[in-house]
Scaffold this motif. Structure first.
Motif, PDB file in Angstrom:
ATOM      1  N   LYS A 102       0.843  -1.190   0.000  1.00 45.46           N
ATOM      2  CA  LYS A 102       0.000   0.000   0.000  1.00 45.46           C
ATOM      3  C   LYS A 102       0.883   1.246   0.000  1.00 45.46           C
ATOM      4  CE  LYS A 102      -3.792  -2.248   2.467  1.00 45.46           C
ATOM      5  NZ  LYS A 102      -4.675  -2.230   3.670  1.00 45.46           N
ATOM      6  N   LYS A 103       0.398   2.280  -0.661  1.00 45.87           N
ATOM      7  CA  LYS A 103       1.182   3.514  -0.801  1.00 45.87           C
ATOM      8  C   LYS A 103       1.590   4.071   0.563  1.00 45.87           C
ATOM      9  CE  LYS A 103       0.887   8.242  -2.597  1.00 45.87           C
ATOM     10  NZ  LYS A 103       0.034   9.222  -3.311  1.00 45.87           N
ATOM     11  N   GLU A 104       0.669   4.097   1.511  1.00 45.12           N
ATOM     12  CA  GLU A 104       0.956   4.668   2.830  1.00 45.12           C
ATOM     13  C   GLU A 104       2.070   3.891   3.533  1.00 45.12           C
ATOM     14  OE1 GLU A 104      -2.022   3.830   1.709  1.00 45.12           O
ATOM     15  OE2 GLU A 104      -2.831   5.846   1.316  1.00 45.12           O
ATOM     16  N   ARG A 105       2.050   2.570   3.381  1.00 41.08           N
ATOM     17  CA  ARG A 105       3.085   1.738   4.005  1.00 41.08           C
ATOM     18  C   ARG A 105       4.434   1.957   3.335  1.00 41.08           C
ATOM     19  NH1 ARG A 105       6.503   0.089   6.277  1.00 41.08           N
ATOM     20  NH2 ARG A 105       6.894  -1.905   7.310  1.00 41.08           N
ATOM     21  N   LEU A 106       4.425   2.146   2.019  1.00 40.85           N
ATOM     22  CA  LEU A 106       5.671   2.395   1.302  1.00 40.85           C
ATOM     23  C   LEU A 106       6.263   3.750   1.683  1.00 40.85           C
ATOM     24  CD1 LEU A 106       7.578   1.162  -0.807  1.00 40.85           C
ATOM     25  CD2 LEU A 106       6.250   2.315  -2.581  1.00 40.85           C
ATOM     26  N   ILE A 107       5.410   4.735   1.888  1.00 38.77           N
ATOM     27  CA  ILE A 107       5.883   6.056   2.327  1.00 38.77           C
ATOM     28  C   ILE A 107       6.594   5.942   3.675  1.00 38.77           C
ATOM     29  CG2 ILE A 107       5.121   8.326   3.153  1.00 38.77           C
ATOM     30  CD1 ILE A 107       2.945   8.263   0.997  1.00 38.77           C
ATOM     31  N   GLN A 108       6.035   5.143   4.577  1.00 41.58           N
ATOM     32  CA  GLN A 108       6.676   4.933   5.882  1.00 41.58           C
ATOM     33  C   GLN A 108       8.078   4.342   5.715  1.00 41.58           C
ATOM     34  OE1 GLN A 108       4.152   2.436   8.253  1.00 41.58           O
ATOM     35  NE2 GLN A 108       2.563   3.983   8.529  1.00 41.58           N
ATOM     36  N   ALA A 109       8.204   3.374   4.812  1.00 45.07           N
ATOM     37  CA  ALA A 109       9.499   2.742   4.568  1.00 45.07           C
ATOM     38  C   ALA A 109      10.499   3.744   4.000  1.00 45.07           C
ATOM     39  CB  ALA A 109       9.330   1.563   3.614  1.00 45.07           C
ATOM     40  N   PHE A 110      10.042   4.584   3.089  1.00 40.89           N
ATOM     41  CA  PHE A 110      10.931   5.591   2.502  1.00 40.89           C
ATOM     42  C   PHE A 110      11.380   6.619   3.546  1.00 40.89           C
ATOM     43  CE2 PHE A 110       9.106   4.766  -1.948  1.00 40.89           C
ATOM     44  CZ  PHE A 110      10.225   4.049  -2.335  1.00 40.89           C
ATOM     45  N   GLU A 111      10.479   6.971   4.462  1.00 41.21           N
ATOM     46  CA  GLU A 111      10.856   7.919   5.510  1.00 41.21           C
ATOM     47  C   GLU A 111      11.961   7.340   6.396  1.00 41.21           C
ATOM     48  OE1 GLU A 111      10.022  11.068   5.972  1.00 41.21           O
ATOM     49  OE2 GLU A 111       8.893  10.934   4.083  1.00 41.21           O
ATOM     50  N   LYS A 112      11.858   6.051   6.703  1.00 41.22           N
ATOM     51  CA  LYS A 112      12.920   5.390   7.472  1.00 41.22           C
ATOM     52  C   LYS A 112      14.239   5.416   6.699  1.00 41.22           C
ATOM     53  CE  LYS A 112       9.997   2.033   9.941  1.00 41.22           C
ATOM     54  NZ  LYS A 112       9.749   0.584  10.138  1.00 41.22           N
ATOM     55  N   ALA A 113      14.147   5.154   5.395  1.00 46.93           N
ATOM     56  CA  ALA A 113      15.349   5.149   4.557  1.00 46.93           C
ATOM     57  C   ALA A 113      16.009   6.518   4.541  1.00 46.93           C
ATOM     58  CB  ALA A 113      14.994   4.705   3.144  1.00 46.93           C
TER      59      ALA A 113
END
Length: 236
Positions: A102-113
């Motif tokens: 899901k887009k929202e979950r991917l955004i969370q991963a990118f923020e961690k990165a």
């Protein structure tokens, strides 16, 4: 800016992931692969700081790929299976995202990165896989770096006291991104020098403070592509 490379054996999964990435600010998909071997052959030549890897792939798993590149790239795993989570985090990856993504979950991963990439750039030390295992090296202790004569994928780090540590599977581009830019410069295609190790700078040669044979000091030839950047640093 996140510059990512995608590896997934399913073309539909790649297309969907690229579509999601295009909808997220400050994220660029540099390239996508559906073959792990081709990915490994090209990854060192690509300008990227993050790899999104599927885990379940024929021939070679994403976990196996990650073991090879984890010293030089941040990694996000994607998979439909939850049983790989423990193994994934043993590799110190950024995140583990379950499919369907899901887009929202991917955004969370990118923020961690982003947090990890920015933190690494500010560090006064680097941590790499080396010939003596996982190694933390204070950047202020590094005098000189060169491409290994045994395996060009590896880099020899020479410390101020003469100790040599071999960094495994690391290209110069990734290494320079993590070294303090104000303290290091690439001299030619095979060598990086700590600016504190420069004794004298000529038009085509650097004399260093590093001892060589017969009581002389190590001399480095300056590649044409690197002359202007070196001169700019010394005339600031």
């Amino acid at each position: 800016m996140i510059k990512c490379v995608i590896l997934d054996d399913e073309l539909l999964a790649i297309s969907y992931l690229k579509l999601l990435c295009e909808q997220i600010d400050d994220v660029e998909v540099v390239k996508a692969f559906n073959d792990p071997k081709i990915f490994l052959n090209e990854i060192d030549t690509l300008d990227c700081n993050l790899c999104i890897l599927d885990i379940e792939m024929p021939g070679m798993t994403g976990l196996q790929v990650a073991e090879i590149i984890s010293g030089s790239k941040k990694i996000i795993f994607t998979t439909a299976y939850k049983e790989y989570a423990a193994e994934a985090f043993d590799l110190n990856v950024v995140d583990y995202v379950r499919k369907p993504i899901k887009k929202e979950r991917l955004i969370q991963a990118f923020e961690k990165a982003k947090e990890q990439i920015n933190a690494v750039q500010k560090k006064t030390f680097i941590e790499w896989n080396s010939n003596i295992g996982k190694t933390v090296i204070l950047t202020e202790q590094i005098a000189y770096i060169k491409t290994s004569e045994i395996d060009s994928r590896d880099k020899d780090i020479i410390l101020n006291d003469g100790t040599t540590i071999v960094l495994k599977n690391l290209n110069f581009k990734s290494l320079l991104e993590m070294l303090p830019a104000k303290d290091f410069a690439q001299v030619n295609k095979k060598e990086i020098i700590a600016l504190s190790s420069i004794k004298a700078l000529g038009t085509s040669e650097i004399i260093t403070t590093i001892s060589a044979e017969d009581d002389h000091f190590l001399k480095l030839q300056i590649g044409d592509a690197y002359k202007s950047s070196l001169m700019e640093w010394f005339t600031k």
